[in-house]
Design a protein around this motif. Structure first.
Motif, PDB file in Angstrom:
ATOM      1  N   PRO A 441       0.792  -1.170  -0.089  1.00 59.87           N
ATOM      2  CA  PRO A 441      -0.050  -0.043  -0.027  1.00 59.87           C
ATOM      3  C   PRO A 441       0.853   1.322  -0.060  1.00 59.87           C
ATOM      4  N   ASP A 442       0.200   2.461  -0.465  1.00 60.93           N
ATOM      5  CA  ASP A 442       0.835   3.715  -0.269  1.00 60.93           C
ATOM      6  C   ASP A 442       1.086   3.955   0.956  1.00 60.93           C
ATOM      7  N   ASP A 444       1.200   6.883   2.363  1.00 58.98           N
ATOM      8  CA  ASP A 444       0.095   7.615   2.852  1.00 58.98           C
ATOM      9  C   ASP A 444      -1.173   7.185   3.325  1.00 58.98           C
ATOM     10  N   ASP A 445      -1.533   5.744   2.936  1.00 59.48           N
ATOM     11  CA  ASP A 445      -2.721   5.443   3.353  1.00 59.48           C
ATOM     12  C   ASP A 445      -2.388   4.958   4.830  1.00 59.48           C
ATOM     13  N   THR A 461      -5.273  -4.644   2.964  1.00 60.88           N
ATOM     14  CA  THR A 461      -5.248  -4.453   1.464  1.00 60.88           C
ATOM     15  C   THR A 461      -4.897  -5.469   0.641  1.00 60.88           C
ATOM     16  N   ARG A 501     -10.319   2.085  -1.840  1.00 60.80           N
ATOM     17  CA  ARG A 501     -10.119   2.502  -0.467  1.00 60.80           C
ATOM     18  C   ARG A 501      -8.917   2.291   0.344  1.00 60.80           C
ATOM     19  N   THR A 502      -8.347   3.310   0.861  1.00 66.08           N
ATOM     20  CA  THR A 502      -7.073   3.189   1.476  1.00 66.08           C
ATOM     21  C   THR A 502      -7.050   2.138   2.512  1.00 66.08           C
ATOM     22  N   GLY A 503      -5.709   1.920   2.978  1.00 64.14           N
ATOM     23  CA  GLY A 503      -5.660   0.777   4.122  1.00 64.14           C
ATOM     24  C   GLY A 503      -6.412   1.074   5.609  1.00 64.14           C
ATOM     25  N   ARG A 504      -6.037   2.426   5.818  1.00 61.80           N
ATOM     26  CA  ARG A 504      -6.752   2.893   6.945  1.00 61.80           C
ATOM     27  C   ARG A 504      -8.376   2.815   6.743  1.00 61.80           C
ATOM     28  N   GLU A 505      -8.829   3.039   5.523  1.00 63.34           N
ATOM     29  CA  GLU A 505     -10.388   2.962   5.675  1.00 63.34           C
ATOM     30  C   GLU A 505     -10.967   1.788   5.721  1.00 63.34           C
TER      31      GLU A 505
END
Length: 581
Positions: A441-442, A444-445, A461, A501-505
């Motif tokens: 993952p990015d 920033d995620d 992810t 969706r980002t990893g945090r989401e």
């Protein structure tokens, strides 16, 4: 001539002038292709009559004649590619006249009041927009005259005449707008059939659409190396012609739109201003319904079968919550435009399936893994299943990370518990070595969270990426075996609703799902459907709106105090096992 009559045709002369400019681009291209042939004819004729004799003229004939033949062959090849290229057509749900006689009658009467040809047919699109679409290309040939539903010539013998454009109407408009509002909104669209019937404008549009289709054909990646080389030249010529006519074509369309708008001012102009307010409201409700309500169901392999009826419920709910929308719900006592359909339920189901195909890339037909769901069954069949599936995925990853049970569990639990998740995310990191995720993952995620939450988000992810890749492989295999696939919607989804969706989401969604499962299994909470926010947890009949901030605090700070306080206040016991999918 009256002022209104002069204003009505204000943009028509400019549109025709721009159409002629587009056709001049085509004429110049034809002249360039014929120029070597004309020179060869002159040289050959001069030699045969004894006027152009000598070694120099013979050399010129030997050079120009093969060059002319080559240029003609290349020009014929380009013309063949342009002629055979199939212009893109928006996927729609066709509406036959026998299934909507009142709608056809309204459109026909509107065209008569505007003094323009009526559209040749009507179709619906699952979007908040309406337009005219030309489908006169041979690849989009209509059915035989006795079977073709024609608004303009209904009840009259069919004649071999150029077909008028098809009127494409946004399906949310039919369900949310009243009949008078829909008629006022469609007036400028239907008025566009007048300029579209002009021979120069129609020819210019066909030329531009053919070039655009040729560019798409020559740019297709699924070609062999020889075919790509052969089509490369045709593609370059088509792009050059398209570049030369782009400005004129854009100005032509602006002129057509201006002429249609001026003509439509004579019909329901005041009501149209009010209807435009409903367009913005319908767009907001439709977007919210798709992203918050329909998308979770699509990801679970279910497609809501009454999306258009759902947008009415969503906008009615919005009118109760938003003071700016007050008064809009009072319109619901008037006759809705969907009453113009004989079977609005069947049409709603067809457009709902098309929406799932366009916005999510779902299959074109129902099946074991792709079935409809009605709004009454949505909480149980979508929300409950989604939460338990996400919770099961979360615990599979915890098992892979060898996360032990929580300290508060006095004995080995009979099943997964919420306490295990809370303890893991709130302790200092001491993770055992584990394989790196397949999808990195990015950064920033995952920024702003603890090390444990970042590791868990990365695993989620990667796991979801593998599941989505496996799910996408089956439709591609089915499409490869289809002898006649739909040409215009191969690259689905055509309009993705949300970025990945980002990893945090993802981690927040999975922890929320685990909390909801614990609430349902320990205190009798039930899954619910909020028309504006999607899946929701009902504890004691009330929505649990204060849960997301507590989950984010756990992820970002590793502090479970807020979430544990919330659980205690609701009577939820995190050490109790939960049932997973």
């Amino acid at each position: 001539m009256s002022t209104s009559g002069a204003g009505r045709e204000q943009g028509a002369p400019g549109a025709r002038a721009r159409a002629l400019a587009v056709l001049r681009v085509r004429s110049r291209a034809l002249a360039v292709a014929l120029l070597p042939a004309a020179a060869a004819v002159i040289l050959l004729a001069g030699g045969s009559t004894g006027h152009m004799t000598g070694p120099g003229w013979d050399v010129a004939r030997r050079i120009v004649t093969p060059l002319a033949v080559l240029v003609l062959l290349l020009a014929a090849g380009v013309a063949l590619v342009v002629a055979r290229a199939r212009p893109a057509v928006t996927p729609t749900v066709p509406i036959a006249e026998e299934s909507a006689p009142d709608l056809y009658r309204m459109v026909r009467d509107l065209a008569d009041r505007l003094g323009v040809p009526a559209p040749s047919a009507i179709a619906l699109t699952p979007d908040c927009d309406s337009w005219l679409e030309d489908r006169t290309h041979p690849a989009h040939a209509p059915p035989p005259p006795e079977e073709h539903d024609d608004v303009a010539h209904a009840g009259r013998p069919s004649r071999r005449a150029p077909a008028a454009p098809v009127l494409v109407i946004g399906s949310p408009f039919l369900w949310w707008m009243r009949v008078a509002e829909l008629r006022a909104l469609l007036a400028p669209v239907v008025a566009g059939t007048g300029p579209a019937a002009h021979p120069d404008i129609a020819a210019a549009r066909r030329f531009v659409r053919g070039l655009d289709a040729a560019v798409a054909v020559t740019s297709a990646p699924d070609r062999g190396p020889v075919t790509r080389v052969v089509l490369a030249g045709a593609g370059r010529v088509a792009r050059l012609l398209l570049h030369g006519s782009r400005v004129h074509a854009a100005e032509m369309e602006r002129g057509v739109a201006a002429a249609a708008a001026e003509r439509a001012k004579a019909v329901d102009y005041g009501l149209r201003i009010v209807a435009q307010e409903q367009v913005g409201l319908a767009y907001a409700g439709w977007d919210r319904l798709l992203t918050r309500v329909a998308l979770p169901a699509w990801r679970m392999g279910r497609w809501p079968a009454r999306l258009n009826a759902g947008v009415v419920a969503a906008l009615t709910e919005l009118s109760r919550r938003d003071r700016l929308a007050e008064g809009f719900a009072s319109r619901l006592g008037e006759r809705p435009a969907c009453d113009l359909l004989e079977e609005p339920g069947a049409v709603d189901e067809a457009t709902s399936l098309l929406a799932a195909r366009l916005f999510h890339g779902g299959p074109a037909e129902t099946g074991p893994d792709w079935s409809p769901v009605h709004w009454g069954d949505y909480p149980e069949e979508v929300v409950d299943r989604k939460w338990r599936t996400d919770a099961a995925r979360l615990h599979r990853i915890l098992d892979a990370l060898r996360v032990p049970p929580a300290d508060e569990e006095t004995r080995a639990p009979d099943g997964p518990t919420l306490a295990r998740v809370l303890t893991h995310l709130s302790t200092t990191p001491d993770l055992p070595p584990a394989p790196a995720p397949a999808v990195v993952p990015d950064e920033d995620d995952l920024g702003g969270g603890t090390a444990r939450s970042a590791a868990l988000a990365a695993r989620l992810t990667a796991e979801l990426a593998r599941e989505e890749a496996a799910a996408a492989a089956a439709p591609q295999a089915a499409a490869a075996s289809d002898p006649d696939p739909l040409r215009d919607d191969r690259a689905l989804p055509l309009f993705p609703l949300q970025p990945p969706r980002t990893g945090r989401e993802l981690l927040a969604d999975h922890i929320t799902a685990m909390v909801c499962c614990a609430a349902m299994d320990t205190v009798g909470a039930v899954p619910g459907l909020d028309w504006l926010d999607g899946p929701t947890l009902l504890v004691g009949g009330a929505r649990a709106t204060d849960l997301p901030p507590q989950v984010l605090t756990l992820i970002e700070d590793g502090d479970p105090a807020g979430l544990r306080t919330w659980l205690a206040r609701q009577g939820i016991r995190p050490e109790k096992p939960v049932r997973l999918a």
